[in-house]
Each structure stands twice: as structure tokens, then as C-alpha cells.
Enzyme design. Structure first.
Site, PDB file in Angstrom:
ATOM      1  N   LYS A 160       0.850  -1.206   0.000  1.00  0.00           N
ATOM      2  CA  LYS A 160       0.000   0.000   0.000  1.00  0.00           C
ATOM      3  C   LYS A 160       0.877   1.244   0.000  1.00  0.00           C
ATOM      4  O   LYS A 160       1.910   1.302   0.698  1.00  0.00           O
ATOM      5  CB  LYS A 160      -0.873  -0.017   1.247  1.00  0.00           C
ATOM      6  CG  LYS A 160      -1.801   1.188   1.388  1.00  0.00           C
ATOM      7  CD  LYS A 160      -2.655   1.034   2.641  1.00  0.00           C
ATOM      8  CE  LYS A 160      -3.625   2.208   2.791  1.00  0.00           C
ATOM      9  NZ  LYS A 160      -4.435   2.088   4.019  1.00  0.00           N
ATOM     10  N   SER A 166      -9.222   2.498   3.433  1.00  0.00           N
ATOM     11  CA  SER A 166      -8.376   3.154   2.488  1.00  0.00           C
ATOM     12  C   SER A 166      -7.462   2.215   1.699  1.00  0.00           C
ATOM     13  O   SER A 166      -6.851   2.637   0.721  1.00  0.00           O
ATOM     14  CB  SER A 166      -7.533   4.216   3.186  1.00  0.00           C
ATOM     15  OG  SER A 166      -6.779   3.627   4.204  1.00  0.00           O
ATOM     16  N   SER A 219      -9.400   0.279   7.678  1.00  0.00           N
ATOM     17  CA  SER A 219      -8.913   0.329   6.306  1.00  0.00           C
ATOM     18  C   SER A 219      -8.295  -0.928   5.729  1.00  0.00           C
ATOM     19  O   SER A 219      -7.933  -0.926   4.562  1.00  0.00           O
ATOM     20  CB  SER A 219      -7.913   1.472   6.170  1.00  0.00           C
ATOM     21  OG  SER A 219      -8.588   2.702   6.363  1.00  0.00           O
TER      22      SER A 219
END
Lengths: 482, 98, 490
Positions: free
Chosen positions: C84, C159, C183
Site C-alpha cells: 500500500k 483506504s 482500512s
């Protein structure tokens, strides 16, 4: 005309002399390093970096807290102090706020004004807290350049109460603080190198009043003299203002060292809102009794305590006591010598103040690094006391011992430096000198008795300093008067 | 809790965010509604409750006072928008004309 | 053997170690699939195919050499993964989904990534994220919104939307994510994959670009619980560079094929089955809980009375911490700089231009919550209520071993549905926020599909540092169900 008294408080930032910075493993001292060569992701606030607390920073803070009789909190926390500034990489400074490392405390400072009574000024300490230093900005034409070497250097901020009453006292506080910091070994405390920084808060009020008037803050004073001068000027200015019936505004003033004046700094519209909150990246500092006791093991006698003790127990004059407690290494040296010598401490004091101090300053090293150990010094003084050598030989021996590292008695023996008190030997030399100096002999006999000094000098020279000068003089006088 | 336009401007200033008039208005509305929602926390009596300073058990964590090699200067300056003489270059003035 | 791109982490490691395929072959297959399908999914912000191939080649050579010597082979040698884009990897651009870091190249690698590199992984690239991890749909990314592989009109969640989509689309067997308010778990739920949010303090945050310092937790998304356990074991552990990590040993997680869960007590919190939850989500999750009962677990209803306050608490604490964490983006040492005449203008303009609206909103919310006169009522009060939330969990864990709950009130929603109303978006997080506030671990996995064929996820939450129990329970579930084997058609 009303008599006013000045009310002064000092905020000092003390740079600790740990090896590494407070929150990362970069070196703490980079005074001589080229810009941005002493940095890492943590102290430059790069994304993803996290702080880790240097244990030695806390330990040094504990020493200072003890010395200032402050209360160590069992749990203290770091907090983020949020503001924007180009040299502040994270946009916040990690400091302490509601629970600093120590609160309270005091310093009883002896004052000896030139014209007036000696007195003690009791200075209260509000708190001391740990924080990190910011980077440095260099102003160049049309731009600023930023160097982060200094970012993250450990600082203790210590705030006094409004207890100082004159520029002199303020200067004296800094002198005492500097002495204490060096004594404890926690900071080099050199104001010129910004190891010790000071802001002063100054107000005045009519003598005898108990309220506090608005105060001004003085910044950018970079030496003890500057602090004294700036405060003095501000007290004067405020006095004039008050006399003229004006109110004092809470300005922030900057000291211009070159011009020797205070200038008003840009006024901040409101008090900065630092939005303090507990630092989530660091844990609380748990000050257990165990840990505190371990840190304080071997805590030294403090300079002012020792100074009082030297006066009380050794019967030393204040002047001597002050010099002999000025710096820890020399102070310990003095005391060890006294204990070994076992004679009159004043005698040792004289030798130290006159000779050892000079030696230490010239060599640029602390007293404990001398090869001329306290034991050796005690020996030399004893040798002079006992008449084995005379004083000037003793003084020369200091250098010889320091160079060779050998015991004084050994050197005396090997070089045959023992004082010659033997009458006959001296008589012989006196006769020799008289015979070799007919003009001087005639002058003396004609009445120029001051020549005795020259004669004695010649005898001493001939005997390579080993004669007892008193005896040589007596004999010389006797022989010359015949 | 409703925010005034002045408050929004003040917060944006504290946070160093330049906002358009449009944005100020929009945020004023949105922040007000969020803060109103947050007001429900006042219902709870927390006078005897300590704040959470850490979710994990109490412990100490220190680093030894041992230095480690610094990051090379060029690495630090790699992402710099403007630099000069191994330092970061920024405008000379702190504040703009008032 | 399955198609290479279908291999789970466990299957891939087995195949690599058995010589059934090489890392180069596996990586090539994956890169080809990404080339073909990424334009529809948009999971990646930065792809590093050349680097990946190099690393794969090196891995193959290393494996040969180690085999020759009879030395131990690093656990993940030659395994492609994605990361990520809020976790730093030295030398690879890291944007945090923001324009303010558009060209930022980190000079250090996050500890958790470094541990995986030491175990031999191959890095495929950085996945899309809501800007600075603030969001629940990846719509706050300044670059583009990732598509949900199950329905390209819908969001993948956020996210860590890019990571979840990448795993669901078979672009990678594993992708690292971060979970501050849900997230990892919520996108896992929306994309039908498995995700672990470890205990706070279990995985180092060094190199995890900070959003909410007391809440951020690095985790991983995979297709199976078994895979998640393996990656977790490697990336977890005390880090002297992160003072908030806990010095507890990382367990070696032994998963077997047993599906006997007798003795396991699972709590079902009534506060998580509220009005407003999509009926099919509730049904699916309850059916899954029933499955656990069938395997022998004891199911009890429990209370987490302060659950409803988790949202306001989170949306005061996280933005407050973020307002400080994002203060470093001032245009001086890195990131976007708008040239101006003064420093203050430079800060305002650079940040104004570089940050998106959600980020600005949260910075202002946080600044306000901390500001003079408001601290006690907002941030101060939130930290106290947080203690109550944490105590809720502690109490419940006295009588159950773990808690089962839905992850989101709905399945993946369509792009654009919440973008006008931030509060409505925040309400998506109600079931995930409490775990972050209490610091407890949460394991997310798919437990069914709704009538639109959108995945429904559930989570198991446990006491601090008891991830192994969660993995065991989740793995047992995946032995008796095959939701995790389903994949979207792209």
C-alpha cells in the site's frame, strides 16, 4: 520620584552533552560539522520516521532536578507543541507540557554587592522540561538556508519564578547555573556556543508593592554580559516610561548585540495556540524510586554547599572558597590535597590558587588529568614546610613533577635539590662571592645596603637555589659587616 | 456545535491551509455538522475516567546513548524542491506583506 | 496445477520450493495479468515490473544456491507482493495517494516491509489508497478511484482499496495494507478477500507514513486466512525504532485441518446488529456465526455499550493526531512546493494545493479539536470515552475468547454515492472503528455474497496479541466453506 524594583524571571534552555540526540542516534554535537551531515529520517521529520528516547537525557535531567531541589514526577509525558516554522521539520516540537520531568525547586544564590551587605537571593524554579532543538537558519541575500544538524539536540528548559531583582542578579544566576551544569557534567554550558540560552522577562513595580505589572520579554541575548546589559537597559526604559505616566506594553524585544540596543520584535496578534497534546509515539517516562536512586548514586556535593563548607570547616576566606569551588575537578583536587597534607588548608589553597590553577589553565586540561597528583602536591608542600627545600625550589618542582610524573622526593634526591642550611657551605660561597665582587662589596660597605639582595641572589645562583635564602642573607650580612 | 466563518478562517490559518471562499463555506457547513455529531460525547460522565494515553500496558522504552552513522547529505536533499550549498532553500521573509 | 495467478501464498511457496515453477515464471504471469486487466481495476499507483523481474531472477538463483548448500530457504523467497502506498520502500515513489507527495522517493524502507524483503519477497508495486489513508472507498485518492473487481462501478472500499482489489483481481497473492479505522478489514469485506488488522503495537509503524499515530496498524490482505497468518508472522515483531511496539514474541501459528471448535466461546455484540445494516449483510453474517456454532463453538450475546460513541471519538482523535502528523508537509524538504515570496505563504499555498478536500477537512477538524478553549470538550473528552470503549472490550473478553461481527453496514457501494456528505461516509466505519480505539486485533474474511453477487465480510476480534486464536478460528471456517475460493470474472 518613586523608587522602583525590578522583577525578573529567566527562561533558560540548556543543551545537554549526551553523545546522541534526544530522539535519534545522530551525534548531539555537530558544532564544527558541515551543514546537513548530522541528520537522519527522524530528526529531519521525513515521512514514516518515529522518535525513540535517549536514556542518558533523562538521567542528566534527574541530576539537575536533584541539584535544584525539584520534584521528579513519577510519570511524565512528552507532548507535541504545534507550530509552523521553516527550521521545525515536523511542524511540531516534541516537548513536555502538563507533566514535565520535574516541577518546583529553588536555588539560594549568594550575592556580594561591591557596595552593600552580602545577601542570599532565593530563586524559585517553576518547572524543568525536556524538549528537542530545532534546525538552524542562515540568512543570505534573497533567501534563507536551512541546516538540520542541530535538530533533535536534547534541551532542558528551566523556568524561574519572577524572583530576580536586578540585572546583576540575573547575570549571577547564569554564572551559578553554568557552574552547576559543568559541575554535574550535564552540559558544557557555553553561551557563545548556544549550549545555554536565555530569555528574560522583565517588569518593574514601586518598591514595596506586591502586584506584578505587565512584563516584556527579551530575546537573543547570547552572553552573560549581554543579559546584564539588556536587562539593565530595559529596566531603565520601563522606569522612564512609568515616570512619564505611560503603561508598559507586553512587547517582545530583541537584543541587537552590535548596536547595544533592544528592538521591538514583530508583535504577535494573539498568543500562539500550540494545541498541546500527549505525544502518541512515545511512552510515559516512569521515574521509579529504584531508577532515581541508581542515577543519584554518587551524586556530588554541590558547589555552593561545598563553598559554605570550605568557609566553615577549613576557615578559608570567601575569596578562596569561591575559586576553590569554581570548577569540580580543581575543587576535588584541592580537597584531596588537603586530606593528604593534613596541615593548614589555607596553605594548600595558596598553592592551588597561585600555581595549580595557572598550570591547569595553561595546559587546558582538568586537574584530575595532571600528573602532578594531589598526593605529590601535598608532598611538595610538606617538603617546603619541613625545610628540606625552599619555596622557590618547591615551585620549580611543580613543573618537574608534571613533566616527569615522578615523585617529588625522588626528584629532590636525584637532582640534589635539598636546601642547604649548612652554615659552612654557605659561608664558603659567601666568601667566594665577596671576593669576586670587590666593587659591590665596597658599595655595600659604603652604605648601599640594598645591595644585600643582589648578594643573596648571587649566592643562590651559585648554589643553584638550594641555599636557605634567610640563612644566606644573615651570613652575607654578617660577613659584609666585618 | 456550529462554526462561524471567522472560526473556519482562523483554523485554516493555524493549519496553514489556503482555502477559497467556496471551500470556506463548504467546510463551515461540513465541520459544523461533524462537530454537532461529536457533541453527543458530552452525554457521558467521564469525570472519573482517565484519558487513554496508550492502549497497551505500561512499560518503559529507551535507547542507549550510542551514535549511529548519519544519513548521507545527498540522500536527505534528494527530494528537496530547492537547495543550495547542502542546505534547504526557502524564501527570505517569514510572513508576506500584511 | 492451478493457473499461476490463482496461487495463494501458501500454494505459491509450495510450488516454488518444490521446483514446480520459478519465481520468474510466477512473476511474469502475474505481470502479464496486471498488464491486461489493470486498466479496468486501477489498483496500482506505481508499478515496478523491471524491479520485480530482477528480484524474481535473483530469488531463483538464490534458491538454487541455498538448495545446493542445504541451507534454510527464506520463508517467502520469490513471492510477489504489493505494498500500500503509505508504507515506504526505499527508492520507490511513495505518494500516500496525494499530490503533495507526487514525486517523493523515500530514503528508507518501512520495517515491516524490510522484514518481508529479508524473507525474500518480490515487490510488484505500490497500491492505491485514499489520500493519507483517510477514507473508506479510495475515492479520496488524488489520482483515481480503484474499481471493485466484483463490480467495476463500485468502490473497493478504503483506504487500502488498491491492495484489496489487487488481491481480489489476482494481481498479487498478497498485498500490505494499513488499518486505522477499518482500512484493511472494510476493503477486505468489500472485495471478498481476507485481511488481518494486528494488535496495535504488534507490527512496527516505522516507515508507515503516519495518519493516526495511536491507531495506525499495518496489516495484510490475502485470499486465505492461512496466507494472512504466514505473512503476519514474518512482518510482526518488536522494533527498537518504534517505541510503541510491544516486546512480545510473535507466535508460530500452527494451522491444521481440524474443524472442531468446541471450547471456543464467541461473543456476538448486539450493538453491531443495528437498524440501518443492509438486511442481506446481517443475514449472511448471522449464517456464518451459525456455521461456527455447527463447528462446536459456543455463541453468546455480549454487550459493548459504548459502541455508538466510537465514531465521534475516532473522528476527533484521528484528525487531531493527523493535523500534527501532516504538519511536516510544508514544501521545504520534500513534496509539493508552490513558490512564493514568504514562508507562511509557501506553507499555505503548497498545502492548499497539495492536499485534497478530505485531508483538509480532517486537518481542520483535528486542529479545532485541539485548539485553545476546545481541547477539553473535544479531544480531551474523546480520549476519556476511548478508555470506556477499551474497557468494554476488556470486560467482554473475560467471558468470551473472541467477538464475531459484521464489518460494514453494507456491501460495496457505487462510486460517487457518499462524496457529497462526509458524515455519511464516516458512518460506513461504525463497526470497524472500535477495534482501532481499543487496539485489539481483527481478522476479516468473506462469509457470503448478496443478491447482487457482492461479497459480504465478517470479522473476528480478539484480546490484545491473540491473533493466533483468530487465525485458527478463521482457518477452520475456510475449511468448511469455499467463499474464499470464489473470484470475480474480469
Amino acid at each position: 520620584m518613586t523608587e522602583y524594583e525590578a522583577i525578573i524571571g529567566l527562561e533558560t534552555h540548556i543543551q545537554l552533552n549526551t553523545t546522541t540526540k534526544i530522539f535519534c542516534s545522530c551525534k548531539a554535537d555537530s558544532w564544527f560539522d558541515p551543514p546537513n551531515t548530522n541528520i537522519c529520517p527522524v530528526c529531519t521529520g521525513l515521512p514514516g520516521a518515529l522518535p525513540t528516547l535517549n536514556k542518558a537525557v533523562v538521567e542528566k535531567a534527574v541530576l539537575l532536578a536533584k541539584a535544584m531541589h525539584a520534584n521528579l514526577l513519577p510519570l511524565s509525558y512528552f507532548a507535541r507543541k504545534n507550530y509552523f516554522y521553516p527550521d521545525l521539520p515536523k511542524g511540531y516540537q516534541i516537548s513536555q507540557y502538563d507533566k514535565p520531568i520535574a516541577v518546583g525547586g529553588f536555588l539560594d544564590m549568594p550575592m556580594n554587592p561591591a557596595n552593600g551587605q552580602s545577601y542570599i537571593r532565593h530563586i524559585t524554579i517553576d518547572n524543568m522540561h525536556l524538549e528537542e532543538d530545532a534546525g538552524k537558519t542562515r540568512n543570505e541575500p534573497g533567501r534563507r538556508l536551512i541546516d538540520f544538524n542541530r535538530c533533535g539536540v536534547p534541551l532542558i528548559e528551566m523556568v524561574t519564578g519572577p524572583d530576580l531583582r536586578s540585572a546583576d542578579e540575573a547575570a549571577q544566576y547564569l554564572i551559578r547555573l553554568r557552574q552547576l551544569l559543568r559541575w554535574l557534567g550535564i552540559s558544557e554550558a557555553d553561551m557563545e556556543k548556544a549550549h545555554l540560552r536565555c530569555d528574560a522577562n522583565v517588569s518593574i513595580r514601586p518598591k514595596g508593592a506586591s502586584h506584578l505589572n505587565p512584563k516584556t520579554e527579551i530575546k537573543n541575548v547570547n552572553s552573560i554580559d549581554a543579559v546584564k546589559e539588556a536587562i539593565g537597559k530595559e529596566i531603565e526604559r520601563q522606569t522612564n516610561e512609568m515616570e512619564a505616566g505611560h503603561k508598559i506594553e507586553t512587547w517582545t524585544l530583541e537584543w541587537d548585540e552590535d548596536a547595544g540596543v533592544l528592538r521591538k520584535m514583530r508583535s504577535k496578534e494573539t498568543e500562539a495556540d500550540y494545541r498541546y497534546f500527549r505525544e502518541p509515539d512515545l511512552l510515559a517516562i516512569r521515574m521509579t524510586d529504584e531508577w532515581r536512586n541508581a542515577i543519584l548514586e554518587g551524586f556530588p556535593e554541590l558547589p555552593l554547599e561545598r563553598r559554605a563548607r570550605f568557609i566553615e570547616d577549613y576557615g578559608l576566606p570567601e575569596y578562596d572558597a569561591e575559586i576553590l569551588t569554581g570548577e569540580r575537578s580543581l575543587s576535588d583536587y584541592f580537597e584531596t590535597t588537603v586530606k593528604t597534607y593534613k596541615g593548614d588548608p589555607k596553605r594548600v589553597s595558596n598553592w592551588i590558587m597561585n600555581d595549580i590553577l595557572r598550570m591547569v589553565n595553561e595546559a587546558g586540561k582538568p586537574a584530575y588529568e595532571l600528573k602532578l597528583t594531589p598526593a605529590f602536591l601535598a608532598e611538595i608542600i610538606q617538603l617546603v614546610d619541613s625545610g628540606t627545600i625552599n619555596t622557590s625550589t618547591g615551585k620549580n618542582l611543580l613543573g618537574k613533577v608534571e613533566t616527569s610524573g615522578r615523585a617529588p622526593s625522588k626528584i629532590v634526591e636525584e637532582e640534589g635539590l635539598a636546601k642547604v642550611s649548612d652554615d659552612s657551605a654557605i659561608r664558603e660561597v659567601c666568601a667566594k662571592i665577596m671576593a669576586a665582587s670587590p666593587n659591590e662589596t665596597a658599595s655595600y660597605k659604603a652604605g648601599k645596603v640594598t645591595l644585600i639582595g643582589w648578594f643573596v641572589g648571587q649566592v643562590m645562583k651559585e648554589m643553584r637555589g638550594k641555599a636557605d635564602p634567610q640563612i644566606a642573607r644573615k651570613i652575607m650580612e654578617e660577613m659584609l659587616s666585618q | 456545535m456550529s462554526l462561524s466563518r471567522e472560526e473556519v478562517i482562523h483554523i485554516a490559518k493555524l493549519a496553514r491551509l489556503e482555502l477559497s471562499d467556496n471551500e470556506i463555506e463548504r467546510y463551515q457547513q461540513q465541520l459544523s455538522s461533524i462537530l454537532e455529531y461529536a457533541d453527543r460525547l458530552k452525554e457521558l460522565n467521564t469525570s472519573q475516567i482517565p484519558p487513554t494515553s496508550s492502549v497497551l500496558p505500561a512499560r518503559s522504552r529507551f535507547r542507549d546513548d550510542v551514535p549511529v552513522e548519519s544519513l548521507p547529505t545527498d540522500k536527505l536533499l534528494k527530494n528537496a524542491p530547492q537547495s543550495e550549498k547542502d542546505q534547504f532553500k526557502v524564501p527570505p521573509a517569514l510572513e508576506g506583506p500584511q | 496445477m492451478n493457473r499461476l495467478t490463482d496461487l495463494t501464498v501458501t500454494e505459491a511457496m509450495h510450488a516454488l520450493n518444490a521446483g514446480e515453477c520459478s519465481s520468474l515464471e510466477l512473476t511474469r504471469a502475474i505481470l502479464e495479468r496486471i498488464d491486461a486487466l489493470e486498466p479496468s481495476v486501477l489498483a496500482f499507483l506505481t508499478r515496478t515490473p523491471e524491479l520485480a523481474l530482477q528480484q524474481a531472477q535473483t530469488a531463483d538463483e538464490k534458491r538454487k544456491e541455498l538448495k545446493r548448500n542445504g541451507s534454510a530457504i527464506p520463508r517467502l523467497l520469490g513471492l510477489p507482493i504489493a505494498v500500500k502506498d503509505v508504507l515506504t520502500v526505499e527508492g520507490i515513489r511513495c505518494t500516500c495517494g496525494s499530490k503533495i507527495l507526487e514525486n517523493f522517493v523515500p530514503v528508507h524502507t518501512a520495517t515491516c516491509v524490510h522484514k518481508l524483503q529479508e524473507a525474500g519477497v518480490v515487490i510488484l508495486g505500490k497500491t492505491n489508497t485514499d489520500e493519507f489513508a483517510m477514507g473508506s472507498s479510495t475515492e479520496n485518492s488524488a489520482y483515481f478511484t480503484t474499481r471493485n473487481p466484483w463490480d467495476l462501478e463500485r468502490v473497493p472500499g478504503g483506504s487500502s482499496g488498491g491492495s484489496a482489489a489487487a488481491v481480489a483481481a489476482r494481481f498479487t497473492p498478497a498485498a500490505l495494507g494499513t488499518d486505522t479505522g477499518g482500512s484493511v478489514r472494510q476493503p477486505a469485506s468489500f472485495c471478498g478477500v481476507t485481511g488481518i488488522k494486528p494488535t496495535y503495537g504488534r507490527v512496527s509503524r516505522y516507515g508507515l507514513i503516519a495518519y493516526g499515530s495511536s491507531l495506525d496498524s499495518a496489516g495484510v490482505l490475502t485470499r486465505t486466512v492461512e496466507d494472512a497468518a504466514l505473512i503476519f508472522e514474518v512482518m510482526a515483531g518488536y522494533d527498537p525504532r518504534d517505541a510503541t511496539t510491544m516486546d512480545v514474541p510473535v507466535p508460530q501459528i500452527q494451522l491444521d485441518s481440524r474443524t472442531d471448535l468446541r471450547g471456543l466461546r464467541i461473543g456476538v455484540p448486539k450493538e453491531y446488529f443495528i437498524k440501518g445494516i443492509q438486511p442481506e449483510v446481517e443475514q449472511t453474517v448471522r449464517a456464518a456465526i451459525a456455521r461456527f456454532a455447527e463447528m462446536g463453538a459456543e455463541i453468546k450475546e455480549v454487550c459493548l455499550p459504548h459502541t455508538e460513541y466510537a465514531l465521534p471519538v475516532y473522528y476527533l482523535i484521528a484528525p487531531a493526531e493527523a493535523s500534527a502528523n501532516l504538519a511536516r508537509y510544508d514544501g521545504i524538504r520534500f513534496g509539493l512546493r508552490v513558490p512564493t515570496e514568504s514562508n507562511i505563504e509557501m506553507f499555505k499555498k503548497s498545502r492548499g494545493a497539495g492536499f485534497g478536500s478530505e485531508v483538509k477537512r480532517r486537518i481542520m477538524l483535528g486542529t479545532y479539536a485541539l485548539s485553545a478553549g476546545y481541547y477539553d470538550a473535544y479531544y480531551g473528552q474523546a480520549q476519556k470515552v476511548r478508555t470506556l470503549i477499551k474497557q468494554d472490550f476488556e470486560k467482554v473478553f473475560e467471558s468470551v475468547d473472541m467477538i464475531a461481527a459484521p464489518i460494514a453496514p453494507t456491501t460495496a457501494f457505487k462510486r460517487g454515492v457518499h462524496t457529497e456528505d462526509p458524515l455519511a461516509m464516516y458512518l460506513e466505519d461504525v463497526f470497524t472503528l472500535p477495534a482501532n480505539l481499543a487496539g485489539v486485533p481483527g481478522l476479516a474474511f468473506c462469509c457470503g455474497f448478496d443478491s447482487q453477487n457482492m461479497p459480504v465480510g465478517m470479522q473476528l476480534m480478539g484480546p490484545h496479541f491473540k491473533e493466533d486464536a483468530l487465525f485458527k478460528a478463521g482457518h477452520a471456517y475456510q475449511q468448511v466453506t469455499d467463499w474464499h475460493r470464489k473470484s470475480p470474472t474480469l
